[in-house]
Scaffold this motif. Structure first.
Motif, short mmCIF file in Angstrom:
data_model
loop_
_atom_site.label_atom_id
_atom_site.label_comp_id
_atom_site.label_asym_id
_atom_site.label_seq_id
_atom_site.Cartn_x
_atom_site.Cartn_y
_atom_site.Cartn_z
N ILE A 89 0.84 -1.20 0.00
CA ILE A 89 0.00 0.00 0.00
C ILE A 89 0.87 1.24 0.00
O ILE A 89 0.55 2.24 -0.66
CB ILE A 89 -0.94 -0.01 1.22
CG1 ILE A 89 -1.88 -1.21 1.14
CG2 ILE A 89 -1.73 1.28 1.31
CD1 ILE A 89 -2.83 -1.33 2.31
N ALA A 90 1.99 1.20 0.73
CA ALA A 90 2.90 2.35 0.76
C ALA A 90 3.47 2.63 -0.62
O ALA A 90 3.56 3.80 -1.04
CB ALA A 90 4.03 2.10 1.76
N LYS A 91 3.83 1.58 -1.34
CA LYS A 91 4.37 1.77 -2.70
C LYS A 91 3.29 2.33 -3.64
O LYS A 91 3.57 3.20 -4.46
CB LYS A 91 4.90 0.44 -3.25
CG LYS A 91 5.61 0.59 -4.60
CD LYS A 91 6.16 -0.74 -5.07
CE LYS A 91 6.95 -0.55 -6.36
NZ LYS A 91 6.16 0.09 -7.43
N ARG A 92 2.07 1.84 -3.52
CA ARG A 92 0.98 2.37 -4.35
C ARG A 92 0.75 3.85 -4.05
O ARG A 92 0.56 4.65 -4.97
CB ARG A 92 -0.30 1.57 -4.10
CG ARG A 92 -1.49 2.07 -4.91
CD ARG A 92 -2.77 1.36 -4.51
NE ARG A 92 -3.94 1.93 -5.18
CZ ARG A 92 -5.19 1.61 -4.89
NH1 ARG A 92 -5.44 0.70 -3.95
NH2 ARG A 92 -6.19 2.19 -5.54
N TYR A 93 0.80 4.21 -2.78
CA TYR A 93 0.60 5.61 -2.40
C TYR A 93 1.74 6.48 -2.97
O TYR A 93 1.48 7.56 -3.52
CB TYR A 93 0.55 5.72 -0.88
CG TYR A 93 0.44 7.13 -0.36
CD1 TYR A 93 -0.80 7.75 -0.21
CD2 TYR A 93 1.58 7.86 -0.02
CE1 TYR A 93 -0.91 9.04 0.27
CE2 TYR A 93 1.48 9.16 0.45
CZ TYR A 93 0.23 9.74 0.60
OH TYR A 93 0.14 11.04 1.06
N LEU A 94 2.99 6.02 -2.84
CA LEU A 94 4.12 6.79 -3.35
C LEU A 94 4.10 6.90 -4.86
O LEU A 94 4.49 7.93 -5.42
CB LEU A 94 5.43 6.16 -2.87
CG LEU A 94 5.73 6.29 -1.37
CD1 LEU A 94 7.01 5.56 -1.01
CD2 LEU A 94 5.82 7.76 -0.96
N ASP A 95 3.66 5.85 -5.54
CA ASP A 95 3.53 5.92 -7.00
C ASP A 95 2.52 6.99 -7.40
O ASP A 95 2.71 7.72 -8.39
CB ASP A 95 3.10 4.56 -7.57
CG ASP A 95 4.23 3.54 -7.54
OD1 ASP A 95 5.40 3.96 -7.51
OD2 ASP A 95 3.94 2.33 -7.54
N THR A 96 1.41 7.08 -6.63
CA THR A 96 0.40 8.09 -6.91
C THR A 96 0.97 9.49 -6.71
O THR A 96 0.78 10.40 -7.53
CB THR A 96 -0.83 7.89 -5.99
OG1 THR A 96 -1.35 6.58 -6.19
CG2 THR A 96 -1.90 8.91 -6.31
N LYS A 97 1.70 9.68 -5.60
CA LYS A 97 2.28 10.99 -5.31
C LYS A 97 3.39 11.34 -6.30
O LYS A 97 3.56 12.51 -6.68
CB LYS A 97 2.83 11.01 -3.88
CG LYS A 97 1.75 10.99 -2.81
CD LYS A 97 0.86 12.21 -2.92
CE LYS A 97 -0.22 12.22 -1.88
NZ LYS A 97 -1.13 13.40 -2.01
N GLY A 112 15.48 -1.79 -4.26
CA GLY A 112 14.21 -1.16 -3.93
C GLY A 112 14.12 0.24 -4.48
O GLY A 112 15.13 0.92 -4.65
N PRO A 113 12.90 0.73 -4.76
CA PRO A 113 12.75 2.08 -5.32
C PRO A 113 12.94 3.15 -4.25
O PRO A 113 12.56 2.97 -3.09
CB PRO A 113 11.31 2.08 -5.85
CG PRO A 113 10.59 1.09 -5.00
CD PRO A 113 11.60 0.03 -4.64
N VAL A 114 13.54 4.27 -4.64
CA VAL A 114 13.70 5.44 -3.78
C VAL A 114 13.07 6.62 -4.49
O VAL A 114 13.39 6.91 -5.65
CB VAL A 114 15.19 5.73 -3.48
CG1 VAL A 114 15.32 6.93 -2.55
CG2 VAL A 114 15.85 4.51 -2.85
#
Length: 243
Positions: A89-97, A112-114
């Motif tokens: 969920i954190a990755k999905r949120y960061l992708d949106t932002k 991992g993505p930064v």
């Protein structure tokens, strides 16, 4: 032959007409059910989108505080730990932002993505860390000779991209002792970048990495490891006795 051809064409038409007829009958008899099913799916998707937007509104304050603490450098693990939810969920949120604010996404050493978010406050912090050092009454650091020291050939160098390395110097550089460089007991970002012979942006990207002391030691002409202080936004030597 003509009659047989017409008869064959009629049979082929019937073969096609029967399935089409059954399909029409099925749609006429079940169109209300199908319409209700489509509306139900649309309503479910709208409800899911609304729930996601409400959840994002709750996470936004956590995300904003995390940006200030990390100066715009966020990983899904950082957000997941801070917000106490799953990494997916954190990755999905960061992708949106990242899509909303145009953030840069790079891969770390572990794959991992930064996510790098740059706002006015963070940009101002970068510019402040690149300003010349404070002036002393008798002598200022700005009046000192340039400190562009090339790394020694005997030291192993980590692999760097062409964009991170500075071009070779076109004039003979003057090597200044470390104690004269450390007028205030520390160096700012631009001064350390000159000492390590890299761009200031390279130091900025690496300064919070766990291996920054070893990386800086490998590039320092005197083999000195450096550490970054988030409080003062300056760099301090870990092995001053080697200077």
């Amino acid at each position: 032959m003509s009659e047989k051809t017409l008869e064959g064409s009629g049979k082929a038409f019937l073969v096609l007409l029967l399935p089409i007829s059954f399909l029409i009958i099925f749609l006429v008899s079940t169109w209300k059910f199908l319409l209700a099913l489509i509306l139900l799916l649309i309503g479910f998707n709208v409800w899911q989108w609304h729930q996601w937007q409400q959840w994002c509104q709750q996470v936004n304050p956590i995300f904003h505080r995390l940006l200030q603490d990390t100066q715009g450098r966020v990983t899904p693990m950082d957000l997941a730990i801070k917000g106490n939810f799953s990494g997916t969920i954190a990755k999905r949120y960061l992708d949106t932002k990242a899509s909303e604010f145009g953030a840069s996404i790079l891969n770390s050493e572990d794959g991992g993505p930064v996510y790098y978010f740059i706002n006015a406050t963070i940009l101002g912090s970068i510019l402040e860390s690149s300003e010349p050092a404070k002036e002393l009454p008798s002598q200022s650091v700005a009046q000192a000779a340039p400190i562009l020291l090339a790394p020694t050939l005997a030291q192993p160098q980590p692999e760097e991209t062409d964009a991170e390395l500075l071009p070779p110097a076109t004039h003979e550089e003057v090597k200044i002792p470390l104690e004269k460089q450390l007028v205030f007991g520390s160096l700012i970002q631009s001064e350390l970048a000159k000492r390590l012979n890299v761009y200031s942006s390279t130091v900025y990207k690496r300064r919070n990495d766990p291996d920054f002391p070893e990386w800086s030691r490998s590039r320092d002409p005197d083999g000195i490891a450096w550490s970054f202080s988030r409080k003062s936004k300056e760099f301090f030597p870990l092995d001053e006795d080697k200077s």
